[in-house]
Design a protein around this motif. Structure first.
Motif, PDB file in Angstrom:
ATOM      1  N   GLY A  29       0.658  -1.246   0.067  1.00 46.35           N
ATOM      2  CA  GLY A  29       0.008  -0.053   0.219  1.00 46.35           C
ATOM      3  C   GLY A  29       0.833   1.172   0.127  1.00 46.35           C
ATOM      4  O   GLY A  29       0.265   2.374   0.176  1.00 46.35           O
ATOM      5  N   MET A  30       2.184   1.077  -0.167  1.00 41.16           N
ATOM      6  CA  MET A  30       2.935   2.489  -0.070  1.00 41.16           C
ATOM      7  C   MET A  30       3.071   3.175  -1.472  1.00 41.16           C
ATOM      8  O   MET A  30       3.243   2.327  -2.390  1.00 41.16           O
ATOM      9  N   PRO A  31       3.029   4.341  -1.554  1.00 38.83           N
ATOM     10  CA  PRO A  31       3.092   4.887  -2.882  1.00 38.83           C
ATOM     11  C   PRO A  31       4.539   4.932  -3.520  1.00 38.83           C
ATOM     12  O   PRO A  31       5.388   5.024  -2.759  1.00 38.83           O
ATOM     13  N   SER A  51     -11.631  -2.607  -2.144  1.00 40.60           N
ATOM     14  CA  SER A  51     -10.997  -3.537  -1.222  1.00 40.60           C
ATOM     15  C   SER A  51      -9.353  -3.312  -1.434  1.00 40.60           C
ATOM     16  O   SER A  51      -8.853  -4.163  -1.658  1.00 40.60           O
ATOM     17  N   ASN A  52      -8.690  -2.066  -1.220  1.00 42.52           N
ATOM     18  CA  ASN A  52      -7.402  -1.822  -1.243  1.00 42.52           C
ATOM     19  C   ASN A  52      -6.693  -1.676   0.043  1.00 42.52           C
ATOM     20  O   ASN A  52      -5.799  -1.245   0.196  1.00 42.52           O
ATOM     21  N   ASP A  53      -7.346  -2.459   1.228  1.00 40.71           N
ATOM     22  CA  ASP A  53      -6.690  -2.554   2.195  1.00 40.71           C
ATOM     23  C   ASP A  53      -5.533  -3.351   2.349  1.00 40.71           C
ATOM     24  O   ASP A  53      -5.345  -4.605   1.926  1.00 40.71           O
ATOM     25  N   PRO A  54      -4.071  -2.971   2.518  1.00 40.42           N
ATOM     26  CA  PRO A  54      -3.018  -3.535   2.206  1.00 40.42           C
ATOM     27  C   PRO A  54      -2.853  -4.808   3.239  1.00 40.42           C
ATOM     28  O   PRO A  54      -2.011  -5.607   3.096  1.00 40.42           O
ATOM     29  N   ASP A 108      -7.271  -4.669  -3.710  1.00 44.73           N
ATOM     30  CA  ASP A 108      -6.941  -3.903  -4.915  1.00 44.73           C
ATOM     31  C   ASP A 108      -5.804  -3.039  -5.166  1.00 44.73           C
ATOM     32  O   ASP A 108      -5.363  -2.572  -4.022  1.00 44.73           O
ATOM     33  N   SER A 109      -5.111  -2.921  -6.259  1.00 39.98           N
ATOM     34  CA  SER A 109      -3.909  -2.111  -6.315  1.00 39.98           C
ATOM     35  C   SER A 109      -3.849  -0.667  -6.167  1.00 39.98           C
ATOM     36  O   SER A 109      -3.134  -0.038  -5.727  1.00 39.98           O
ATOM     37  N   SER A 110      -5.201  -0.158  -6.181  1.00 44.38           N
ATOM     38  CA  SER A 110      -5.332   1.246  -6.122  1.00 44.38           C
ATOM     39  C   SER A 110      -7.010   1.392  -5.875  1.00 44.38           C
ATOM     40  O   SER A 110      -7.706   0.680  -5.966  1.00 44.38           O
ATOM     41  N   ILE A 156      -7.109  -5.157 -10.168  1.00 52.10           N
ATOM     42  CA  ILE A 156      -8.176  -4.309  -9.636  1.00 52.10           C
ATOM     43  C   ILE A 156      -9.265  -5.472  -9.398  1.00 52.10           C
ATOM     44  O   ILE A 156      -9.897  -6.239 -10.306  1.00 52.10           O
ATOM     45  N   VAL A 157      -9.661  -5.687  -8.089  1.00 51.80           N
ATOM     46  CA  VAL A 157     -10.520  -6.728  -7.771  1.00 51.80           C
ATOM     47  C   VAL A 157     -11.957  -6.227  -7.654  1.00 51.80           C
ATOM     48  O   VAL A 157     -12.992  -6.757  -8.104  1.00 51.80           O
TER      49      VAL A 157
END
Length: 593
Positions: A227-229, A519-522, A528-530, A557-558
């Motif tokens: 999840g880090m940019p 669902s982008n919870d790391p 999801d990747s974003s 992308i889920v």
């Protein structure tokens, strides 16, 4: 220094107006055409002016505002004078007559005190205060009341309000509710280059000023699996600044562009948005804009062609990690290299200078050279970031970073691309799309979705209802069905630029949040990747909406699409059609001009 002394020292106020000449909008300051070019932030104003800038910007009034205006004028810089409007997220009630009147009294005091300062270019009424508002109509009505007041107090300087990008109905609403606003200020990053076209397509006819632009934001960037940019080098960022500014130069309705930020800001990383390093050294974005602003460059910034590693980015405590760097200096100056290992910022996507500095683990650097650095990861389990700072000894520098996850026994899910012909979520024609509306949330018993023939002639569409006057509900289109990030199967959408869809309300006024990537919870095994989303107040006519993807990580992308709604005291019904991801801006049809 009193206002009287300021005027005595610097002369009379300089009037500014917005004019339209042969279809081209422009500022006229003291009778001369003025294209606003500059940067906003806390850095020294002398070097900014020397780079060719003619304007800077503030966001709010403080006890240092008067001194800032004096310094700007002494350096030949005009100022977009910001007056804070509270966010419409519960901390301020825009439907409260008492709170509105108290705020207008504040606006009156500020304008009366500063309206004669010769640095003043325009009044900036608020900054992104629409964020968090389900229905922003009360916000825009208050903006109009303030703009009307400001115009009556100071007819010699134009009024502007500033929004975060132009998604949803912002452009239309400002034009409808704010006739006293002369200029639409827009903060745009990843989508700045396409802003003139998108603004016209949204119905914008008022002149606009890009009040913040630069590299993509952490929200728009690709991210690691945790999840880090991922941060571009300062060399790559400079090209993004240049591309955005060039795209705005010839836009008929554009009055100028103000870069962000002249100084630094802790958001994403400690170097993400800064055009200057902590010691005041300039980065390559300054060189790029100096050339475009017509300034002169005596010493060019170093370049970082690459800062990379062949090692895994996920390591156990005590592991060795080596990164190589390729840097050069266009003037042939000798370079020095500094490497720092810091904890990630507590809120890497949001953050700000008010957040505490990150914990420093730089003692973990065991070897450093002009072409590489080696660290031994510290005895912690946390996301860290390795920074490379390159300096030429002449107040110019370059920066890059690599995110690292230090942890034991954590398996990072691999992205799993899937081959598909079209990135379509729903088009009313084909049934075998990868994403299914399977993630029902909240008051699920009050939700219904049916595919129907639309009565307004739009072909097949979805009729969506939320029958509860309170509570909340939502639906997520997932792949595979029922996947909340716990199973593999996300779609690789690298290369897309926009999520687009059509929607209308049954009556108009329905407030709905739309987006993708829920669902982008790391902490999920296959997130999801974003993620991106926007709040929209629907009309009873079909309108096209788009969510820019920018440079976000679209590789997994889920959740292809979602909507969320909260009860609005009555049952709600709205319609959806033609939900799809697309790679390029659409052609502008006559109906959208």
């Amino acid at each position: 220094m009193s206002m009287a002394l300021v005027c005595q020292a610097f002369g009379q106020p300089i009037p500014t107006q917005v004019s339209l000449d042969e279809g081209r909008a422009r500022f006229e300051r003291n009778g001369e055409v003025f294209f606003a070019q500059g940067a906003a932030g806390r850095g020294p104003l002398g070097p900014l002016a020397a780079a060719g800038a003619n304007v800077t910007r503030t966001w709010r009034v403080t006890d240092k505002t008067g001194a800032f205006l004096d310094e700007a004028h002494a350096n030949g810089l005009a100022v977009i004078f910001g007056i804070r409007f509270p966010r419409a997220d519960g901390r301020f009630d825009y439907t409260s007559a008492k709170q509105r009147q108290e705020h207008l009294a504040h606006v009156r005091r500020v304008v009366t005190k500063h309206r004669d300062h010769p640095a003043l270019l325009a009044w900036g009424l608020g900054n992104e205060m629409e964020l968090g508002a389900g229905d922003a109509t009360p916000v825009w009505r208050h903006v109009e009341a303030a703009a009307s007041l400001v115009t009556s107090l100071d007819p010699h300087h134009p009024t502007m309000t500033v929004v975060a990008e132009i998604g949803g109905t912002k452009v239309r609403d400002i034009h409808a509710f704010c006739p006293s606003i002369d200029v639409v200020g827009i903060n745009a990053y990843g989508g700045a280059a396409s802003l003139p076209e998108r603004y016209a397509r949204a119905g914008g006819v008022k002149p606009f000023l890009v009040t913040e632009f630069g590299t993509q934001t952490p929200y728009e960037a690709r991210r690691t699996s945790w999840g880090m940019p991922l941060e571009h080098t300062s060399t790559t960022k400079a090209k993004q600044y240049e591309r955005s500014f060039r795209s705005l130069l010839d836009a008929p309705n554009c009055l100028g562009a103000i870069a962000f930020t002249w100084g630094g800001k802790r958001q994403g990383t400690i170097t993400w948005h800064g055009m200057l390093l902590e010691d005041g050294s300039k980065l390559a974005a300054v060189d790029s804009l100096t050339e475009l602003w017509g300034g002169s460059i005596n010493n060019r910034c170093p370049r970082i062609e690459a800062f990379e590693t062949a090692d895994a980015l996920q390591l156990a405590p005590g592991a060795s990690f080596t990164a190589s760097i390729k840097a050069s200096d266009p003037d042939g100056d000798a370079l020095s290299f500094e490497y720092r290992l810091l904890a990630e910022l507590p809120n890497a996507l949001g953050g700000g200078n008010s957040s505490p500095p990150p914990r420093d683990f730089s003692e973990a650097v065991v070897s450093s050279k002009d072409d590489s650095v080696t660290i031994v990861t510290p005895p912690v389990e946390a996301p860290l970031r390795l920074y490379a700072i390159v300096r030429d000894g002449r107040s110019s520098g370059a920066a890059a970073s690599i995110p690292i996850l230090v942890a034991r026994d954590i398996e990072i899910a691999a992205h799993q691309p899937t081959e598909i012909d079209e990135y379509v979520v729903f088009d009313g024609v084909t049934e075998n799309r990868p994403w299914k509306p399977s993630g029902w949330m909240g008051r699920r018993e009050d939700i219904s979705i049916h595919a129907i023939d639309d009565a307004q002639g739009e072909g097949k569409c979805l009729r969506v209802s939320f029958d509860s006057p309170s509570g909340w509900g939502g639906v997520v289109w997932q792949t595979p069905e029922g996947n909340w990030g716990s199973r593999p199967g996300g779609i690789d959408l690298e290369g897309v630029g926009f999520l687009r869809f059509r929607s209308r309300g049954e009556r108009g006024g329905e407030r709905v949040r739309f987006g993708y990537g829920l669902s982008n919870d790391p902490t999920k095994q296959h997130p999801d990747s974003s993620r991106a989303e926007m709040d929209i107040t629907l009309t009873d006519d079909w309108l096209d909406y788009e969510i820019p993807v920018g440079d976000r990580d679209m590789s997994h992308i889920v959740s292809g699409f979602f909507w969320i709604v909260r009860g609005q005291s009555k049952p709600l019904t709205w319609y959806l059609a033609d939900i799809r991801f697309e790679s390029s801006p659409p052609q502008i049809s006559e109906s959208h001009r």
